[in-house]
Design an enzyme around this catalytic site. Structure first.
Site, mmCIF file in Angstrom:
data_model
loop_
_atom_site.group_PDB
_atom_site.id
_atom_site.type_symbol
_atom_site.label_atom_id
_atom_site.label_comp_id
_atom_site.label_asym_id
_atom_site.label_seq_id
_atom_site.Cartn_x
_atom_site.Cartn_y
_atom_site.Cartn_z
ATOM 1 N N GLY A 1 0.842 -1.242 -0.020
ATOM 2 C CA GLY A 1 -0.015 -0.090 -0.056
ATOM 3 C C GLY A 1 0.840 1.371 -0.006
ATOM 4 O O GLY A 1 1.889 1.455 0.489
ATOM 5 N N LYS A 2 0.371 2.253 -0.521
ATOM 6 C CA LYS A 2 1.081 3.457 -0.693
ATOM 7 C C LYS A 2 0.125 4.606 -0.678
ATOM 8 O O LYS A 2 -1.039 4.774 -1.059
ATOM 9 C CB LYS A 2 1.562 3.479 -2.162
ATOM 10 C CG LYS A 2 3.321 3.677 -2.131
ATOM 11 C CD LYS A 2 3.716 4.001 -3.644
ATOM 12 C CE LYS A 2 4.927 4.608 -3.818
ATOM 13 N NZ LYS A 2 6.174 3.326 -3.427
ATOM 14 N N GLY A 3 0.520 5.802 0.005
ATOM 15 C CA GLY A 3 -0.532 6.868 -0.055
ATOM 16 C C GLY A 3 0.346 7.955 0.649
ATOM 17 O O GLY A 3 1.445 8.085 0.843
ATOM 18 N N ARG A 4 -0.439 9.122 0.791
ATOM 19 C CA ARG A 4 -0.017 10.648 1.192
ATOM 20 C C ARG A 4 0.769 10.097 2.712
ATOM 21 O O ARG A 4 1.603 10.745 3.090
ATOM 22 C CB ARG A 4 -1.040 11.468 1.734
ATOM 23 C CG ARG A 4 -1.369 12.102 0.558
ATOM 24 C CD ARG A 4 -2.878 12.984 0.875
ATOM 25 N NE ARG A 4 -3.702 12.946 -0.376
ATOM 26 C CZ ARG A 4 -4.795 13.366 -0.435
ATOM 27 N NH1 ARG A 4 -5.308 14.177 0.561
ATOM 28 N NH2 ARG A 4 -5.663 13.302 -1.509
ATOM 29 N N TYR A 5 0.359 9.306 3.522
ATOM 30 C CA TYR A 5 0.856 8.786 4.812
ATOM 31 C C TYR A 5 2.135 8.165 4.774
ATOM 32 O O TYR A 5 2.873 8.362 5.509
ATOM 33 C CB TYR A 5 -0.135 7.906 5.300
ATOM 34 C CG TYR A 5 -0.207 6.495 4.715
ATOM 35 C CD1 TYR A 5 0.636 5.312 5.018
ATOM 36 C CD2 TYR A 5 -1.221 6.263 3.861
ATOM 37 C CE1 TYR A 5 0.364 4.363 4.109
ATOM 38 C CE2 TYR A 5 -1.339 5.040 3.101
ATOM 39 C CZ TYR A 5 -0.443 4.208 3.182
ATOM 40 O OH TYR A 5 -0.595 2.995 2.551
ATOM 41 N N GLY A 6 2.591 7.540 3.587
ATOM 42 C CA GLY A 6 3.748 6.693 3.572
ATOM 43 C C GLY A 6 3.470 5.709 2.825
ATOM 44 O O GLY A 6 2.673 5.162 1.730
ATOM 45 N N GLU A 7 4.290 4.261 3.244
ATOM 46 C CA GLU A 7 3.920 2.974 2.635
ATOM 47 C C GLU A 7 3.408 2.015 3.534
ATOM 48 O O GLU A 7 4.221 2.061 4.616
ATOM 49 C CB GLU A 7 5.240 2.558 1.690
ATOM 50 C CG GLU A 7 5.455 3.562 0.708
ATOM 51 C CD GLU A 7 7.006 3.216 0.206
ATOM 52 O OE1 GLU A 7 7.068 3.882 -0.860
ATOM 53 O OE2 GLU A 7 7.568 2.363 0.752
ATOM 54 N N LYS B 1 4.278 -0.328 8.503
ATOM 55 C CA LYS B 1 4.152 0.768 7.766
ATOM 56 C C LYS B 1 5.136 1.797 8.247
ATOM 57 O O LYS B 1 5.709 2.245 9.080
ATOM 58 C CB LYS B 1 2.806 1.734 8.766
ATOM 59 C CG LYS B 1 2.249 2.815 8.139
ATOM 60 C CD LYS B 1 0.801 3.153 8.959
ATOM 61 C CE LYS B 1 0.319 4.368 8.612
ATOM 62 N NZ LYS B 1 -0.769 4.541 9.415
ATOM 63 N N ASP C 1 -10.396 9.466 12.443
ATOM 64 C CA ASP C 1 -10.150 9.243 10.830
ATOM 65 C C ASP C 1 -10.679 7.737 10.401
ATOM 66 O O ASP C 1 -10.107 6.978 9.848
ATOM 67 C CB ASP C 1 -8.807 9.301 10.793
ATOM 68 C CG ASP C 1 -8.510 9.432 9.097
ATOM 69 O OD1 ASP C 1 -9.474 9.918 8.293
ATOM 70 O OD2 ASP C 1 -7.542 9.353 8.625
#
Length: 329
Positions: free
Chosen positions: A36-42, A56, A157
């Site tokens: 998984g990848k996103g604004r938060y990191g990976e 994470k 969230d």
């Protein structure tokens, strides 16, 4: 790993291993694949002594989320079937930059968001997912007193991407990077100091209108309930009734753009006071029509009118019993 967690978790008050053991475990992990990848990191699947774990890796700009999640897992006893199991947290410097890791149990089904894309549900699975999420939310929301106690926690969230589906099709809630804590005894509200805000699509009207009482813990619990109603809607849409089911869509897919702005959401949720459309077919099934009623009671404009997590948990437990009864007769 289970043995290590069971033996060592008796020390200290948090959910994880002693700090030195956390560091040791972290440094023995081999990263295998990015899941998984996103604004938060990976998020990576890693292997520790032959067992899969989730790692994470936070992006450097989201250091506060790593800090907050680490702090909560290490100070609060959060071992619960429906909260993502914490193993360790570590800060390492790799090629002259700091890497922030959070190591947790690994669930190969991935997030509820991923799971719903590829899976149509029957009524039983739908109710099982919904019940397990609310069990996790109740555990967060309630304060437990005594030595094995915990403060009340609001998530802030909650969404289908922050819920994981375990192999037994029970869910667990992940990502405590925005959580707030409250203890009645000291009446202390611990908001952390994270500049990050929740996910706009799931924001309750009082957050969008900036009317929320930020000094009052109850108001954060009510925003979790709004978001839970939206997750329930996502699950129910993917439930087959008389052979009919809809493709997965996020809440408000038909009213806002794919990456909605604060203003987009505010117009739909506060000004037009829209809520997601509940598919008519749900009313052909007694369990699903009861879930539709719960959803709607999560979506009142007035936070105080919304159901509590405990109330929802009890309602779903009753529905579960009704589903199981006909079988046993």
């Amino acid at each position: 790993l289970q043995d290590l967690l069971n033996d060592d978790c008796t020390t200290g008050s948090g959910s994880g291993l002693p700090f030195l053991v956390q560091r040791t475990v972290a440094r023995q992990i081999t990263l295998v694949e990015c899941v998984g990848k996103g604004r938060y990191g990976e998020v990576w699947r890693g292997v520790w002594h032959g067992e899969s774990v989730a790692v994470k890796i936070f992006s450097s700009r989201d250091e506060q989320s790593w800090f907050r999640e680490t702090e909560i897992y290490n100070t609060v006893l959060l071992r619960h079937d429906n909260i993502l199991g914490f193993i360790a947290s570590d800060m390492t410097s790799r090629n002259s930059s700091t890497q922030l890791w959070l190591i947790t149990h690994y669930h190969e089904n991935g997030s509820l968001y991923d799971y719903l894309q590829r899976t149509a549900l029957d009524v039983e699975t739908c109710l099982g997912l919904a019940s397990s999420i609310i069990c996790g939310l109740v555990h967060l929301h309630v304060e437990i007193f005594g030595t094995q106690g915990k403060p009340a926690i609001a998530h802030r969230d909650l969404k289908s991407r922050n819920i994981l589906v375990k192999s037994n099709r029970q869910c667990c809630i992940a990502d405590l990077g925005l959580a707030v804590m409250h203890s009645q005894g000291s009446d202390y509200l611990d908001i952390g100091n994270n500049p990050r805000v929740g996910t706009k699509r799931y924001m309750a009207p009082e957050v969008l209108s900036e009317q929320i009482r930020t000094d009052c813990f109850e108001s954060y619990k009510k925003t979790d309930i709004w978001a839970y109603g939206l997750v329930l809607w996502e699950i129910a849409r993917r439930t087959v009734v008389n052979g009919i089911v809809e493709e997965y869509r996020p809440p408000f897919f038909d009213t806002v753009p794919s990456d909605p702005s604060f203003e987009d959401m505010k117009k739909v949720v506060c000004i037009d006071q829209q809520t997601p459309v509940v598919p008519n077919r749900l009313f052909c099934d007694p369990v699903l029509s009861a879930l539709a009623k719960v959803m709607k009671e999560c979506w009142y404009q007035s936070p105080s009118a919304r159901l509590t997590a405990l109330r929802i948990k009890k309602t779903l437990k009753k529905l579960n019993n009704c589903l199981e009864k006909p079988k046993s007769e």
